[in-house]
Enzyme design. Sequence first.
Site, short mmCIF file in Angstrom:
data_model
loop_
_atom_site.label_atom_id
_atom_site.label_comp_id
_atom_site.label_asym_id
_atom_site.label_seq_id
_atom_site.Cartn_x
_atom_site.Cartn_y
_atom_site.Cartn_z
N GLY A 161 26.78 -32.02 -6.93
CA GLY A 161 28.16 -31.75 -6.95
C GLY A 161 28.54 -30.45 -6.17
CG ASP A 169 25.16 -25.28 -14.88
OD1 ASP A 169 25.96 -26.10 -15.02
OD2 ASP A 169 25.18 -24.38 -13.94
C1 S3P Z 1 28.29 -24.41 -9.85
C2 S3P Z 1 29.32 -24.33 -10.73
C3 S3P Z 1 29.21 -25.08 -11.93
C4 S3P Z 1 27.95 -25.45 -12.28
C5 S3P Z 1 27.11 -26.06 -11.19
C6 S3P Z 1 26.97 -24.89 -10.01
C7 S3P Z 1 28.53 -23.60 -8.58
O1 S3P Z 1 30.06 -26.49 -12.04
O2 S3P Z 1 27.96 -26.19 -13.53
O3 S3P Z 1 25.72 -26.35 -11.72
O4 S3P Z 1 27.65 -23.29 -7.98
O5 S3P Z 1 29.66 -23.45 -8.30
P1 S3P Z 1 31.50 -26.59 -12.02
O6 S3P Z 1 32.37 -25.95 -10.90
O7 S3P Z 1 31.73 -28.05 -12.04
O8 S3P Z 1 31.93 -25.96 -13.27
#
Ligand code: S3P
Length: 437
Positions: free
Chosen positions: A92, A319
């Site tokens: 993501g 996390d």
């Molecule tokens: C992350 C942000 C978080 C986290 C992901 C890594 C990042 O997600 O859960 O593992 O590196 O910006 P969200 O931005 O969806 O909260």
Amino acid sequence: MRVRVRRASGLAGTVEVPGDKSISHRAVLFSALGDSPLQLEHLAPGADVKSTAGCLEALGLQRTVGADGSLRVQGRGTLLPPPGPLDCGNSGTTMRLLSGLVAGAGVVATLDGDASLRRRPMARVLVPLRAMGAQAVGTRFLKDECAPLHFSGGALQGRAHQLNVASAQVKSCLVLAGLQADGVTSIREPEPSRDHTERMLHAWGAPLRVAPDGTLLVERLTRPLSLPSRLRVPGDPSSAAFFVGAAVLVPGGSVSCPGVDVNPTRTGFLRVLARMGAQLRLEPGQDAAGDPVATLHVRGGSRLRSTTIHPAEVPSLLDEVPLLAVVASQAEGVTRLSGAAELRVKESDRLRQVCQALRAMGAEVEETEDGFAVQGPARLQGAYLDAAGDHRIAMAFAVAGLVADGETTLDGAEWADISYPGFFVELSARSAGAVQA
Ligand code: S3P
């Protein structure tokens, strides 16, 4: 991969955790906005950062792997049109941050990912990018827009964004778009999320600042970023958390993790553990990538008490929630978590998965819309569990197996490779073979 876990009679040693995943993604992505070589050491070795590096290479970033395993990247200060769809894999962070970079550069590109990533909500980046002038469309899925995402140019104009959720990925996407937009882009979050983007880009000369009320203000980048020639990525606190949690729970446990990033936007887990009565000590080390770094020393066997985790704390331990649920099952009283609905749209519905898995192990758990209530201390029983395609579920429930009666069988353990290749080998070595991969 199937892993079997038995009750551990001890847990000891020094664990060098992999480089931080969030910082690694950013270092590779941001290097594309510079035009000088950058040597990245101790980069996160998992599949997610490999996805980022693969996408950036398709966009014109040059990369070579050195004999010492370091990655040398060199950007062009701009992106080239990619020859085909950009595969973000399971990540993501890759898809959301890359959306801002690609939209800002105005290149024509398609971003895609695996089956899990195709189910994750992307309207949260597409809607604000379109408001800035990007031509960006996703694929309708349920009530959201999901991958594949198609970008086809459009000159960007700065806008004021008010985010509905505290998300470092959305914030960082809009920062990357704002650096390539006319005028000022401002971003406000309901709660502060991890701030690696702000720290790194500021250090690398980007026109970005945080106003006294917390609003992030970004202007167009008028020259390539001033990259350092070398960056050593500090250890990932979210990976260290599994050893910290395991050492807290196993009687006689004693673990040290050197070189871990202790940016306060990432260490809510440690604060909650301390509040529950865990014995933790942070020995300060040398800053890295603009973040404070420490050696974490943990001793197990303390009596843990339950706690309430408030919504404002959630971004700083996002996390670590699956692991916190496991720790809560061993604490005296009811541990409550709320304000964590975001966990439902991670690599799996993590609230559902942790509640189901804890119940399968015999704990009393109530799942709520945006959190859970876990009754402890529970005498956990070994069970058959599936990682549900989620690296953090796989690792959290390996830790649960270390304090359960009988044997826990964990299927889908290979998902740990997303963020921590070698996790089970390390856990097996520290627990004198209680884990068999
Ligand atoms: C992350 C942000 C978080 C986290 C992901 C890594 C990042 O997600 O859960 O593992 O590196 O910006 P969200 O931005 O969806 O909260």
